[in-house]
Scaffold this active site. Structure first.
Site, PDB file in Angstrom:
ATOM      1  N   THR A  41       0.531  -1.106   0.381  1.00  0.00           N
ATOM      2  CA  THR A  41      -0.106   0.021  -0.338  1.00  0.00           C
ATOM      3  C   THR A  41       0.634   1.727  -0.401  1.00  0.00           C
ATOM      4  O   THR A  41       1.648   1.120   0.908  1.00  0.00           O
ATOM      5  CB  THR A  41      -1.023   0.265   1.141  1.00  0.00           C
ATOM      6  N   GLY A  42       0.448   2.333  -0.639  1.00  0.00           N
ATOM      7  CA  GLY A  42       0.769   3.651  -0.975  1.00  0.00           C
ATOM      8  C   GLY A  42       2.166   3.905  -2.250  1.00  0.00           C
ATOM      9  O   GLY A  42       0.935   3.260  -3.343  1.00  0.00           O
ATOM     10  N   SER A  43       1.644   5.336  -2.290  1.00  0.00           N
ATOM     11  CA  SER A  43       2.701   6.861  -3.387  1.00  0.00           C
ATOM     12  C   SER A  43       3.433   5.488  -3.903  1.00  0.00           C
ATOM     13  O   SER A  43       3.822   6.136  -5.871  1.00  0.00           O
ATOM     14  CB  SER A  43       2.043   7.254  -2.980  1.00  0.00           C
ATOM     15  N   THR A  44       4.511   5.231  -3.680  1.00  0.00           N
ATOM     16  CA  THR A  44       5.709   3.771  -4.435  1.00  0.00           C
ATOM     17  C   THR A  44       4.863   3.036  -4.766  1.00  0.00           C
ATOM     18  O   THR A  44       5.061   2.913  -5.993  1.00  0.00           O
ATOM     19  CB  THR A  44       7.043   4.054  -3.305  1.00  0.00           C
ATOM     20  N   GLY A  98       5.538  -0.582   0.062  1.00  0.00           N
ATOM     21  CA  GLY A  98       6.299   0.857   0.521  1.00  0.00           C
ATOM     22  C   GLY A  98       7.138   0.593   2.179  1.00  0.00           C
ATOM     23  O   GLY A  98       6.848  -0.344   2.626  1.00  0.00           O
ATOM     24  N   LYS A 110       6.795   1.251   9.328  1.00  0.00           N
ATOM     25  CA  LYS A 110       5.993   1.071   8.047  1.00  0.00           C
ATOM     26  C   LYS A 110       4.733   1.271   9.082  1.00  0.00           C
ATOM     27  O   LYS A 110       4.608   1.127   9.560  1.00  0.00           O
ATOM     28  CB  LYS A 110       5.895  -0.326   7.480  1.00  0.00           C
ATOM     29  N   GLY A 111       4.001   2.262   7.912  1.00  0.00           N
ATOM     30  CA  GLY A 111       2.210   2.346   8.563  1.00  0.00           C
ATOM     31  C   GLY A 111       1.870   3.315   8.464  1.00  0.00           C
ATOM     32  O   GLY A 111       0.798   4.379   8.714  1.00  0.00           O
ATOM     33  N   GLY A 113       0.088   4.838   6.246  1.00  0.00           N
ATOM     34  CA  GLY A 113      -0.565   4.766   5.148  1.00  0.00           C
ATOM     35  C   GLY A 113      -1.719   4.107   5.601  1.00  0.00           C
ATOM     36  O   GLY A 113      -2.898   3.558   5.190  1.00  0.00           O
ATOM     37  N   GLU A 119      -0.385  -5.509   5.930  1.00  0.00           N
ATOM     38  CA  GLU A 119       1.078  -5.193   5.058  1.00  0.00           C
ATOM     39  C   GLU A 119       1.568  -6.272   5.986  1.00  0.00           C
ATOM     40  O   GLU A 119       2.222  -7.485   5.280  1.00  0.00           O
ATOM     41  CB  GLU A 119       1.534  -4.159   5.384  1.00  0.00           C
TER      42      GLU A 119
HETATM   43  C1  5RP Z   1       1.191   1.825   4.718  1.00  0.00           C
HETATM   44  C2  5RP Z   1       2.667   1.531   4.117  1.00  0.00           C
HETATM   45  C3  5RP Z   1       3.772   2.382   2.955  1.00  0.00           C
HETATM   46  O1  5RP Z   1       4.099   1.437   2.186  1.00  0.00           O
HETATM   47  C4  5RP Z   1       4.752   3.526   3.870  1.00  0.00           C
HETATM   48  O2  5RP Z   1       4.070   4.786   4.349  1.00  0.00           O
HETATM   49  C5  5RP Z   1       5.278   3.722   2.357  1.00  0.00           C
HETATM   50  O3  5RP Z   1       3.728   4.889   1.808  1.00  0.00           O
HETATM   51  P1  5RP Z   1       4.769   5.811   0.568  1.00  0.00           P
HETATM   52  O4  5RP Z   1       5.352   5.173  -1.153  1.00  0.00           O
HETATM   53  O5  5RP Z   1       3.804   6.607  -0.270  1.00  0.00           O
HETATM   54  O6  5RP Z   1       5.744   7.033   0.751  1.00  0.00           O
HETATM   55  O7  5RP Z   1       2.942   1.875   5.267  1.00  0.00           O
HETATM   56  O8  5RP Z   1       0.672   2.054   5.922  1.00  0.00           O
END
Ligand code: 5RP
Length: 241
Positions: A41-44, A98, A110-111, A113, A119
């Site tokens: 999950t996330g923008s990457t 991510g 992590k977390g 998001g 995850e």
């Molecule tokens: C979500 C996560 C994401 O993987 C982490 O926040 C990285 O996100 P992004 O790629 O948007 O920076 O742990 O719970």
């Protein structure tokens, strides 16, 4: 999903988006025909999911994905990746996700998001974990990024106080436009402002999980095998020694 973000000027934000796209797409090389794939999950990792969807459509790649959040489930469905529940599969070949921080031992926070519980369940069921990140996520010691902890709504202030006492720092309840943020699992997220002091994440994980109101903590210990890292010099693959 509300995301904790580091505040950056606009031009830098655009550069960061390009780095995320590079890392996200580069990680797709680890996905092969016939694999069961955990989708983070996330923008990457969004870019990983988009590229996998393209390969499914255009190259006939056969994979089964297991999403780690409702947001990822929607995106993966939109781009045509066949999905299954973890319960219906005999483990996963790989998860790509991510991270908010990784240290030299590949331990993760992590977390950001708010998807850390699913995850972590998915990562624990995967033979291999590939993390996609841009250069901002690489740290010497974990904790500059506030440590997310998923807690039960029941008596949540008691859990917050217990965490503050244990960690000796402030712990804040995460909110979004609607008020208190509620995770996909119906829980709350709090963020522990430890500062970059987490030199023994394994011990910290154990102590945090000992508090009854804690559901899970965003420390991912000895799970990550590979980091696909995008920096202004290009993409490098870091493998755990
Ligand atoms: C979500 C996560 C994401 O993987 C982490 O926040 C990285 O996100 P992004 O790629 O948007 O920076 O742990 O719970």
């Amino acid at each position: 999903m509300t995301k904790l973000n580091r505040v950056l000027p606009l031009a830098t934000l655009m550069d960061v988006e390009a780095l995320k796209a590079e890392a996200g797409r580069a990680a797709c090389k680890y996905v092969e025909h016939g694999m069961n794939v955990g989708l983070g999950t996330g923008s990457t990792v969004k870019y990983t999911i988009l590229e996998l969807g393209r390969r499914v459509k255009e190259e006939g790649l056969k994979i089964i994905g297991v999403p780690t959040s409702i947001a990822t489930e929607s995106l993966a469905t939109e781009v045509g990746i066949p999905l299954a529940s973890l319960d219906d599969l005999n483990g996963l070949d790989i998860v790509i996700d991510g991270t908010d921080e990784f240290d030299p031992q590949f331990q993760l926070i992590k977390g950001g998001g708010a998807a850390l519980l699913r995850e972590k369940v998915v990562a624990q069921s995967s033979a291999r974990m590939v993390v996609v990140a841009d250069q901002r996520k690489q740290v010497a010691t974990l904790g500059d990024f506030p440590l997310p902890v998923e807690i039960t709504p029941f008596s949540h202030l008691t859990t917050v106080r217990a965490l503050e006492k244990l960690l000796g720092c402030s712990v804040t309840l995460r909110t979004n436009e609607a008020g208190t943020l509620v995770t996909d699992n119906g829980n709350y997220i709090v963020d522990a402002h430890t500062g970059p002091t987490i030199s023994n994440p394994l011990e910290m994980e154990r102590m945090i999980l000992n508090i009854a109101g804690v559901v899970q903590v965003g420390l991912f210990i000895n799970m990550c095998d590979v980091v696909v890292l995008a920096s202004s010099d290009g993409v490098v693959v870091l493998e755990k020694a």
